[in-house]
Design a protein around this motif. Structure first.
Motif, PDB file in Angstrom:
ATOM      1  N   UNK A  58       0.883  -1.171   0.000  1.00 20.34           N
ATOM      2  CA  UNK A  58       0.000   0.000   0.000  1.00 20.34           C
ATOM      3  C   UNK A  58       0.915   1.215   0.000  1.00 20.34           C
ATOM      4  N   UNK A  59       1.083   1.845  -1.166  1.00 26.77           N
ATOM      5  CA  UNK A  59       2.115   2.848  -1.350  1.00 26.77           C
ATOM      6  C   UNK A  59       1.559   4.136  -1.952  1.00 26.77           C
ATOM      7  N   UNK A  60       2.119   5.259  -1.523  1.00 22.07           N
ATOM      8  CA  UNK A  60       1.904   6.554  -2.152  1.00 22.07           C
ATOM      9  C   UNK A  60       3.203   6.942  -2.863  1.00 22.07           C
ATOM     10  N   UNK A  61       3.123   7.210  -4.157  1.00 23.38           N
ATOM     11  CA  UNK A  61       4.317   7.536  -4.936  1.00 23.38           C
ATOM     12  C   UNK A  61       4.422   9.049  -5.113  1.00 23.38           C
ATOM     13  N   UNK A  77       0.806 -13.297  -9.781  1.00 22.69           N
ATOM     14  CA  UNK A  77      -0.656 -13.259  -9.808  1.00 22.69           C
ATOM     15  C   UNK A  77      -1.086 -12.198  -8.805  1.00 22.69           C
ATOM     16  N   UNK A  78      -1.745 -11.162  -9.268  1.00 25.04           N
ATOM     17  CA  UNK A  78      -2.028 -10.022  -8.401  1.00 25.04           C
ATOM     18  C   UNK A  78      -3.472  -9.572  -8.524  1.00 25.04           C
ATOM     19  N   UNK A  79      -3.947  -8.900  -7.471  1.00 26.28           N
ATOM     20  CA  UNK A  79      -5.216  -8.182  -7.527  1.00 26.28           C
ATOM     21  C   UNK A  79      -4.964  -6.767  -7.051  1.00 26.28           C
ATOM     22  N   UNK A  80      -5.406  -5.799  -7.845  1.00 20.59           N
ATOM     23  CA  UNK A  80      -5.283  -4.400  -7.466  1.00 20.59           C
ATOM     24  C   UNK A  80      -6.403  -4.058  -6.493  1.00 20.59           C
ATOM     25  N   UNK A  81      -6.041  -3.461  -5.351  1.00 27.38           N
ATOM     26  CA  UNK A  81      -7.003  -3.139  -4.302  1.00 27.38           C
ATOM     27  C   UNK A  81      -7.426  -1.677  -4.355  1.00 27.38           C
ATOM     28  N   UNK A  82      -6.505  -0.807  -4.693  1.00 22.68           N
ATOM     29  CA  UNK A  82      -6.772   0.627  -4.817  1.00 22.68           C
ATOM     30  C   UNK A  82      -5.898   1.207  -5.909  1.00 22.68           C
ATOM     31  N   UNK A 123      -2.487   0.114  -3.999  1.00 17.02           N
ATOM     32  CA  UNK A 123      -2.475  -1.012  -3.076  1.00 17.02           C
ATOM     33  C   UNK A 123      -2.764  -2.288  -3.858  1.00 17.02           C
ATOM     34  N   UNK A 124      -2.046  -3.359  -3.530  1.00 13.79           N
ATOM     35  CA  UNK A 124      -2.226  -4.602  -4.272  1.00 13.79           C
ATOM     36  C   UNK A 124      -1.861  -5.792  -3.403  1.00 13.79           C
ATOM     37  N   UNK A 125      -2.453  -6.933  -3.741  1.00 14.51           N
ATOM     38  CA  UNK A 125      -2.083  -8.219  -3.158  1.00 14.51           C
ATOM     39  C   UNK A 125      -1.485  -9.043  -4.287  1.00 14.51           C
TER      40      UNK A 125
END
Length: 316
Positions: A58-61, A77-82, A123-125
């Motif tokens: 969960x990052x702010x760039x 294998x990922x899912x974008x959360x935000x 944010x991603x898993x």
């Protein structure tokens, strides 16, 4: 716990997970800025077994940059959360991926690239699998069939809001240290199970189309030519002559193979080139010319529509 990420952190993560992070030259070339905060947030890592890692980020760039994978025996294998992410194959136009979309990637055949804009919260898993590290055991014997249905290079699954809400709820529970590791392990397995059940739609049509092998070769060569020379005055007529296809057939077949129009491809590569020049500190007027635009106003309009900020805002 939220923490600051510096240039040295990006280099470390890149080496650990096989990515090259392309940060602005002004930062890379100035050692005094290597301790500057470039992003803040948190990254949680948990190993499911040797060679299989779950990442929750969960990052702010704060600065623009792009990352490119190194060729290796790995899957993600990922899912974008935000947030939104621009991602795709090295020589293909990037695709915008939003929350609740699964992203399935194989790094074996071609480098992948992702682009980030300043001010973005992402944010991603992610489940990362390094086949060179996997050891044979009962767990990996169940894992290997999942890899068999993984995409040849890159695929994006359909948006699944219900699964996204389930993941978010479980991540809230994972903040309890007493059960956090178990929940992350469960989430990793759920994500892998969904990959097997619905591996996603490939960005390029691999089989089942009406294109001949010669068509594929000509169209791939044309896209590579556009990628290497996006600033040239490409027209349907000039590209028709280059491929030996009629103009109407070229439009239709290019759309069929790459799922976007040929001029949209030219535009995308020009804007990607412009983005790199802006990150190097070139003026907006010079970048417009270098990217193949005759009029700066047309370039600015196209850039803002594509990236959400004006060229001048992106440059700073």
């Amino acid at each position: 716990m939220t923490r600051a990420f510096t240039y040295e952190d990006f280099v470390q993560y890149g080496e650990q997970y096989g990515f090259t992070h392309c940060l602005p030259d002004a930062i890379v070339q100035d050692p005094t800025r290597h301790q500057e905060t470039l992003a803040y947030g948190q990254v949680y890592e948990q190993s499911l077994c040797k060679g299989v890692t779950v990442l929750h980020s969960d990052m702010h760039f704060l600065v623009p940059y792009h990352a490119q994978s190194r060729v290796q025996q790995a899957y993600s294998f990922a899912m974008l959360l935000n947030g939104q992410l621009r991602i795709g194959r090295e020589r293909s136009p990037l695709q915008t991926v939003g929350p609740a979309c699964g992203i399935n990637t194989s790094y074996r055949n071609e480098r992948m690239q992702t682009h980030y804009l300043p001010g973005t919260r992402l944010a991603a898993l992610d489940v990362v699998i390094d086949q060179t590290e996997i050891e044979q055991n009962d767990y990996t014997e169940r894992l290997l069939p999942i890899l068999e249905v993984a995409p040849a290079t890159f695929a994006v699954g359909q948006q699944d809001d219900a699964f996204l809400e389930s993941v978010r709820s479980q991540l809230q529970l994972a903040q309890d240290d007493s059960v956090g590791s178990l929940i992350y392990e469960a989430l990793g397995l759920q994500l892998l199970a969904r990959v097997r059940a619905a591996p996603g739609d490939c960005v390029e049509w691999q089989t089942g189309d009406s294109l001949s092998r010669l068509d594929h070769e000509r169209l791939s060569a044309l896209r590579e030519h556009i990628h290497r020379h996006p600033w040239q005055p490409h027209t349907i007529q000039s590209m028709s002559q280059l491929t030996g296809m009629g103009e109407s057939a070229l439009r239709k077949k290019f759309q069929m193979k790459f799922r976007l129009s040929i001029m949209a491809c030219v535009k995308e590569y020009r804007l990607q080139l412009a983005q790199r020049y802006l990150e190097q500190g070139e003026s907006v007027e010079k970048v417009a010319l270098l990217a193949g635009y005759r009029h700066g106003s047309n370039f600015s309009t196209a850039f803002k529509k594509r990236f959400g900020v004006s060229p001048r805002q992106h440059r700073h």
